[in-house]
Design an enzyme around this catalytic site. Structure first.
Site, PDB file in Angstrom:
ATOM      1  N   HIS A  70      49.992  33.970  -9.911  1.00  0.00           N
ATOM      2  CA  HIS A  70      50.302  35.014 -10.793  1.00  0.00           C
ATOM      3  C   HIS A  70      51.298  35.824 -10.283  1.00  0.00           C
ATOM      4  O   HIS A  70      51.608  37.187 -10.953  1.00  0.00           O
ATOM      5  CB  HIS A  70      49.085  35.673 -11.185  1.00  0.00           C
ATOM      6  CG  HIS A  70      48.052  34.816 -12.042  1.00  0.00           C
ATOM      7  ND1 HIS A  70      46.735  34.844 -11.708  1.00  0.00           N
ATOM      8  CD2 HIS A  70      48.255  33.919 -13.204  1.00  0.00           C
ATOM      9  CE1 HIS A  70      46.128  34.012 -12.366  1.00  0.00           C
ATOM     10  NE2 HIS A  70      46.807  33.520 -13.307  1.00  0.00           N
ATOM     11  N   HIS A  71      52.178  35.600  -9.319  1.00  0.00           N
ATOM     12  CA  HIS A  71      52.806  36.392  -8.463  1.00  0.00           C
ATOM     13  C   HIS A  71      54.197  36.838  -9.527  1.00  0.00           C
ATOM     14  O   HIS A  71      54.983  37.806  -9.349  1.00  0.00           O
ATOM     15  CB  HIS A  71      53.600  36.196  -7.161  1.00  0.00           C
ATOM     16  CG  HIS A  71      54.513  34.859  -7.183  1.00  0.00           C
ATOM     17  ND1 HIS A  71      53.837  33.578  -7.615  1.00  0.00           N
ATOM     18  CD2 HIS A  71      55.593  34.596  -6.991  1.00  0.00           C
ATOM     19  CE1 HIS A  71      54.581  32.680  -7.474  1.00  0.00           C
ATOM     20  NE2 HIS A  71      55.927  33.295  -7.322  1.00  0.00           N
ATOM     21  N   LYS A  76      53.352  28.444 -14.946  1.00  0.00           N
ATOM     22  CA  LYS A  76      54.035  27.116 -15.698  1.00  0.00           C
ATOM     23  C   LYS A  76      53.483  25.869 -15.228  1.00  0.00           C
ATOM     24  O   LYS A  76      53.369  25.918 -14.122  1.00  0.00           O
ATOM     25  CB  LYS A  76      55.428  27.434 -15.301  1.00  0.00           C
ATOM     26  CG  LYS A  76      56.356  26.371 -16.285  1.00  0.00           C
ATOM     27  CD  LYS A  76      56.604  26.967 -17.746  1.00  0.00           C
ATOM     28  CE  LYS A  76      57.231  26.109 -18.722  1.00  0.00           C
ATOM     29  NZ  LYS A  76      56.593  24.873 -19.154  1.00  0.00           N
ATOM     30  N   LYS A 100      57.375  24.578  -6.365  1.00  0.00           N
ATOM     31  CA  LYS A 100      58.391  23.912  -7.090  1.00  0.00           C
ATOM     32  C   LYS A 100      59.062  25.162  -7.694  1.00  0.00           C
ATOM     33  O   LYS A 100      60.421  25.138  -7.768  1.00  0.00           O
ATOM     34  CB  LYS A 100      57.751  23.061  -8.139  1.00  0.00           C
ATOM     35  CG  LYS A 100      58.931  22.275  -8.634  1.00  0.00           C
ATOM     36  CD  LYS A 100      58.111  21.179  -9.819  1.00  0.00           C
ATOM     37  CE  LYS A 100      57.264  20.225  -9.171  1.00  0.00           C
ATOM     38  NZ  LYS A 100      56.726  19.359 -10.224  1.00  0.00           N
ATOM     39  N   LYS A 112      48.760  23.996 -13.645  1.00  0.00           N
ATOM     40  CA  LYS A 112      48.644  22.757 -14.284  1.00  0.00           C
ATOM     41  C   LYS A 112      47.557  22.469 -15.227  1.00  0.00           C
ATOM     42  O   LYS A 112      46.395  23.097 -15.130  1.00  0.00           O
ATOM     43  CB  LYS A 112      48.472  21.839 -13.154  1.00  0.00           C
ATOM     44  CG  LYS A 112      49.023  20.204 -13.588  1.00  0.00           C
ATOM     45  CD  LYS A 112      50.449  20.067 -13.621  1.00  0.00           C
ATOM     46  CE  LYS A 112      50.962  18.896 -13.532  1.00  0.00           C
ATOM     47  NZ  LYS A 112      52.468  18.922 -12.990  1.00  0.00           N
ATOM     48  N   SER A 368      62.681  23.319 -18.430  1.00  0.00           N
ATOM     49  CA  SER A 368      61.682  24.004 -19.232  1.00  0.00           C
ATOM     50  C   SER A 368      61.938  25.488 -19.425  1.00  0.00           C
ATOM     51  O   SER A 368      61.770  26.112 -20.570  1.00  0.00           O
ATOM     52  CB  SER A 368      60.305  23.964 -18.626  1.00  0.00           C
ATOM     53  OG  SER A 368      59.778  22.671 -19.123  1.00  0.00           O
TER      54      SER A 368
END
Ligand code: GLU
Length: 477
Positions: A70-71, A76, A100, A112, A368
């Site tokens: 959550h930095h 995503k 990534k 994910k 995205s």
């Protein structure tokens, strides 16, 4: 939709493999152990079970959403539908998303999701029920939202599933003006961005093209520069593998091998990717393609002669038992985690360049990010400036022509006057990202003086970026 066959290496789980790779790189970074531990940890793991009526019966579906970091927000990462989904796999894939996003400078945390089903077993109507129920479970627990966590397609899912998710979200959150940004990889008609479908495959192509452009590196492995004429094997003809193969083929590479779950084909003279796909559509298999050698055991295809191998299916495909038989001089990880840590060691000893997943398949999440920006800005890329650019180019061209007394050809005129459409801007943003990030990784690799492989170098880049972010966030006392 992506397809393939996994095999598992006995002694590491997938998540442990990712942790092991992280640890190899962590010692080259400057962070204290507490920060490193926080970067490595999966922050939130949501495992759910929900009932769905399928025909006469009620099926209890197992599903996950893992938020690794959550930095930066939102988190995503895609959602996969497969019978191999389990908590360890989703955790590993969520962690890879963190690294990534950091590598390609996409300002998101990693996440994910997964639903443990075989999507081929269900009708579209049943899949819609399962997907909508999963989405509403995420809403209930505040695990989805434009500023919270933004899913996307992954293995076994695509634009159709994303449409169901956005529609479920929007109906549960009436009036939320940014609702479209709750998920990416949507069809263009549902708020998607042009270029997202092929983005991962195109990113793989841009990445490998950059690797092959550096003479010094190609000399070391005995290859010439450039993509043209390179012999390529691709594993997986799903969205990622198919588009990667297509872009290589269009750029003049020779696609010598293709592998799918039903088997593989090889032809040293080259396979026409478009014809192979037509052949598979009409016969139900890639096997039996005219002129090619068939491999009933799909994995055998990966061991045939080639310059570049692109595993673009599932994790653990190249492991301790087959890595020694790989001929490729460059392996581009199209899938997430296709090489195990054992394979990494064997291939490094052979001098193979392994271009790591967390960089090479980041084209999907990069585009995205563009889609999310488009949804938040509520305007198509290029809408404001396309015509302005065309008028501007026209004025410039006319001035040059009147000053020189010469005229350019009609083809040149239409090329010069073309103002950017959405897809041009998306491709250009993706190309720039893939080129820039490769050089960041290569620089880290060179700075470490050849002590490590490219994956470890990529991890150091990612850890640096996430670590700085944690430091700057401050840790609560
Ligand atoms: N599932 C893709 C990946 O593994 C895309 C993720 C996204 O776009 O959020 O990178």
């Amino acid at each position: 939709m992506e397809t393939a066959n996994p095999t598992q290496e006995a002694h590491y789980s997938f998540f442990q493999g990712v942790e092991r790779n992280f640890d190899k790189a962590a010692k080259y970074t400057r962070f204290e152990s507490g920060i490193l531990e926080q970067i490595k940890a999966c922050n939130s793991v949501y495992r759910m079970k929900f009932p769905v009526r399928i025909g006469e019966n009620i099926e209890v579906i197992e599903a996950y959403r893992v938020q690794h970091s959550h930095h930066k927000l939102p988190c995503k990462g895609g959602i996969r539908y497969s019978m191999d989904v389990n908590q360890d796999e989703v955790m590993a894939l969520a962690a890879l998303m963190t690294y990534k996003c950091a590598i390609v400078n996409v300002p998101f945390g990693g996440a994910k999701g997964g639903i443990k089903i075989n999507p081929r077993k269900y009708s579209a109507f049943e899949l819609e029920k399962i997907t909508r129920r999963y989405a509403s479970e995420l809403v209930k627990k505040n695990f989805i939202g434009p500023g919270i966590d933004v899913p996307a397609p992954d293995y076994g899912t695509g634009g159709r599933e994303m449409s169901w998710i956005v529609d479920t979200y929007a109906s549960l959150k009436p009036g939320e003006v940014d609702a479209l940004a709750c998920v990416t990889g949507k069809p263009v008609t549902q708020g998607g961005v042009r270029g997202r479908t092929e983005a991962t495959g195109l990113g793989i192509f841009y990445g490998i093209r950059e690797v092959c452009a550096i003479k010094e590196d190609m000399d070391k492995i005995g290859l010439t520069t450039g993509i043209e004429g390179k012999r390529v094997i691709v594993q997986g003809l799903g969205n990622v593998g198919y588009h990667a193969a297509k872009f290589f083929f269009d750029a003049g590479a020779i696609i010598v091998g293709l592998a799918e779950y039903e088997g593989g084909i090889y032809d040293e003279k080259g396979l026409n990717i478009y014809d192979v796909v037509d052949h598979r559509k009409s016969t139900g298999s890639i096997l039996g393609y005219p002129g090619a050698t068939n491999f009933k055991v799909s994995g055998d295809t990966l061991e045939q002669p080639c310059d570049i191998l692109i595993p673009a299916a599932l994790e653990n495909q190249i492991n301790g038992s087959n890595a020694g038989r790989i001929h490729a001089k460059i392996i581009g990880e199209g899938a997430n985690g296709p090489l195990t840590p054992d394979a990494d060691e064997i291939l490094a000893a052979k001098g193979v360049i392994v271009v790591p997943d967390m960089y090479l398949n980041a084209g999907g999440v990069t585009v995205s990010y563009f889609e999310w920006l488009k949804n938040l800005s509520h305007v198509r890329f290029g809408r404001m400036d396309k015509r302005f650019s065309e008028n501007h180019f026209d004025t410039m061209l006319k001035s040059v022509e009147s000053l020189t007394g010469k005229r350019v050809s009609d083809i040149e005129r239409s090329q010069i006057l073309h103002g950017p459409d959405e897809v041009d801007l998306v491709y250009s943003g993706l190309e720039d990202t893939m080129i820039g990030s490769y050089h960041e990784i290569r620089e880290a690799f060179l700075k470490l003086g050849g002590k490590v492989d490219m994956r470890t170098a990529a991890f150091t880049v990612a850890i640096d970026k996430v670590g700085v972010s944690y430091e700057e966030l401050g840790i609560f006392p």
